[in-house]
Design a protein around this motif. Structure first.
Motif, PDB file in Angstrom:
ATOM      1  N   ASP A  29       0.829  -1.209   0.000  1.00  0.00           N
ATOM      2  CA  ASP A  29       0.000   0.000   0.000  1.00  0.00           C
ATOM      3  C   ASP A  29       0.865   1.260   0.000  1.00  0.00           C
ATOM      4  O   ASP A  29       0.577   2.225  -0.707  1.00  0.00           O
ATOM      5  N   ALA A  30       1.937   1.230   0.802  1.00  0.00           N
ATOM      6  CA  ALA A  30       2.831   2.386   0.859  1.00  0.00           C
ATOM      7  C   ALA A  30       3.522   2.615  -0.479  1.00  0.00           C
ATOM      8  O   ALA A  30       3.678   3.751  -0.930  1.00  0.00           O
ATOM      9  N   THR A  31       3.908   1.517  -1.133  1.00  0.00           N
ATOM     10  CA  THR A  31       4.549   1.633  -2.444  1.00  0.00           C
ATOM     11  C   THR A  31       3.583   2.220  -3.472  1.00  0.00           C
ATOM     12  O   THR A  31       3.948   3.068  -4.279  1.00  0.00           O
ATOM     13  N   THR A  32       2.326   1.744  -3.427  1.00  0.00           N
ATOM     14  CA  THR A  32       1.312   2.248  -4.352  1.00  0.00           C
ATOM     15  C   THR A  32       1.040   3.725  -4.118  1.00  0.00           C
ATOM     16  O   THR A  32       0.923   4.509  -5.069  1.00  0.00           O
ATOM     17  N   GLU A  33       0.940   4.117  -2.853  1.00  0.00           N
ATOM     18  CA  GLU A  33       0.693   5.524  -2.529  1.00  0.00           C
ATOM     19  C   GLU A  33       1.859   6.402  -2.986  1.00  0.00           C
ATOM     20  O   GLU A  33       1.657   7.500  -3.516  1.00  0.00           O
ATOM     21  N   ALA A  34       3.074   5.914  -2.796  1.00  0.00           N
ATOM     22  CA  ALA A  34       4.245   6.678  -3.213  1.00  0.00           C
ATOM     23  C   ALA A  34       4.277   6.842  -4.729  1.00  0.00           C
ATOM     24  O   ALA A  34       4.584   7.917  -5.244  1.00  0.00           O
ATOM     25  N   ALA A  35       3.938   5.764  -5.446  1.00  0.00           N
ATOM     26  CA  ALA A  35       3.918   5.835  -6.913  1.00  0.00           C
ATOM     27  C   ALA A  35       2.839   6.789  -7.391  1.00  0.00           C
ATOM     28  O   ALA A  35       3.052   7.560  -8.339  1.00  0.00           O
ATOM     29  N   THR A  36       1.673   6.757  -6.729  1.00  0.00           N
ATOM     30  CA  THR A  36       0.575   7.651  -7.103  1.00  0.00           C
ATOM     31  C   THR A  36       0.957   9.106  -6.867  1.00  0.00           C
ATOM     32  O   THR A  36       0.694   9.980  -7.702  1.00  0.00           O
TER      33      THR A  36
END
Length: 207
Positions: A29-36
């Protein structure tokens, strides 16, 4: 002879660790949020840079800062923003039409208002769909005016075209469409506030 039997080890079924699964989910989730977030910042920076391109073109053609428009030849000094470009068209199916439009008051006003409107919309992050439509039409007309497919100009000289199709006008058009599709006005812009306005909420094409 004695036979020694080794006890069988029953591994059995083990449930996956909830702690490990939870940690992996949090990391994903943290990786996805960072990419977004990164994608939003990249689109916002692209939006601002593209907006400055249009705004600068408007300002330079209006006041004649000495870059593309010589000092004293700006629109405010009586110069025509379209006469030089359209009058110099030397290839393509609309060559004679562009020559007729060159220097016309309505062409000057439409061109300059287009530059200003697109530049302000991109810079503020509002009405990106309208900016994309107007900008695409403008870039298409400018592409036709330069007519990259031509190897030779109407006078027979070499056109110096570097690519028969893809040039910077098409790139700008695709960028404008991408910015509108991505909703790039929400980051470093007024896109969210603009979308909450009642007349925009009722007319989503104004986003």
């Amino acid at each position: 002879m004695a036979v020694h039997e080794h006890p069988h080890r029953h591994r059995g079924f083990r449930f996956p660790s909830l702690h490990r699964a939870g940690a992996a989910r949090v990391t994903a989730d943290a990786t996805t949020e960072a990419a977004t977030a990164t994608r939003a910042y990249v689109f916002a920076a692209l939006r601002l840079l593209t907006g400055f391109v249009f705004l600068w073109a408007f300002l330079d053609k209006t006041f004649g800062f000495g870059y593309a428009t010589p000092s004293g030849k700006g629109w405010i000094d009586g110069g025509s923003p379209t006469r030089g470009f359209l009058g110099g068209v030397a290839a393509g199916p609309m060559e004679s039409t562009f020559h007729e439009w060159a220097g016309a008051a309505w062409a000057d006003w439409l061109f300059m208002l287009g530059l200003l409107g697109i530049g302000l919309a991109l810079t503020a992050g509002v009405a990106l769909r309208l900016a994309a439509i107007a900008g695409t039409v403008m870039m298409a007309l400018m592409w036709i005016a330069e007519w990259p497919p031509a190897k030779h100009l109407s006078d027979g000289s070499v056109s110096m075209s570097t690519n028969p199709f893809a040039d910077y006008h098409l790139v700008y058009a695709v960028v404008l469409i991408a910015l509108a599709a991505a909703g790039a006005g929400a980051t470093w812009g007024l896109g969210k506030a603009w979308a909450r306005l009642p007349f925009v909420s009722r007319n989503r094409w104004l986003l």
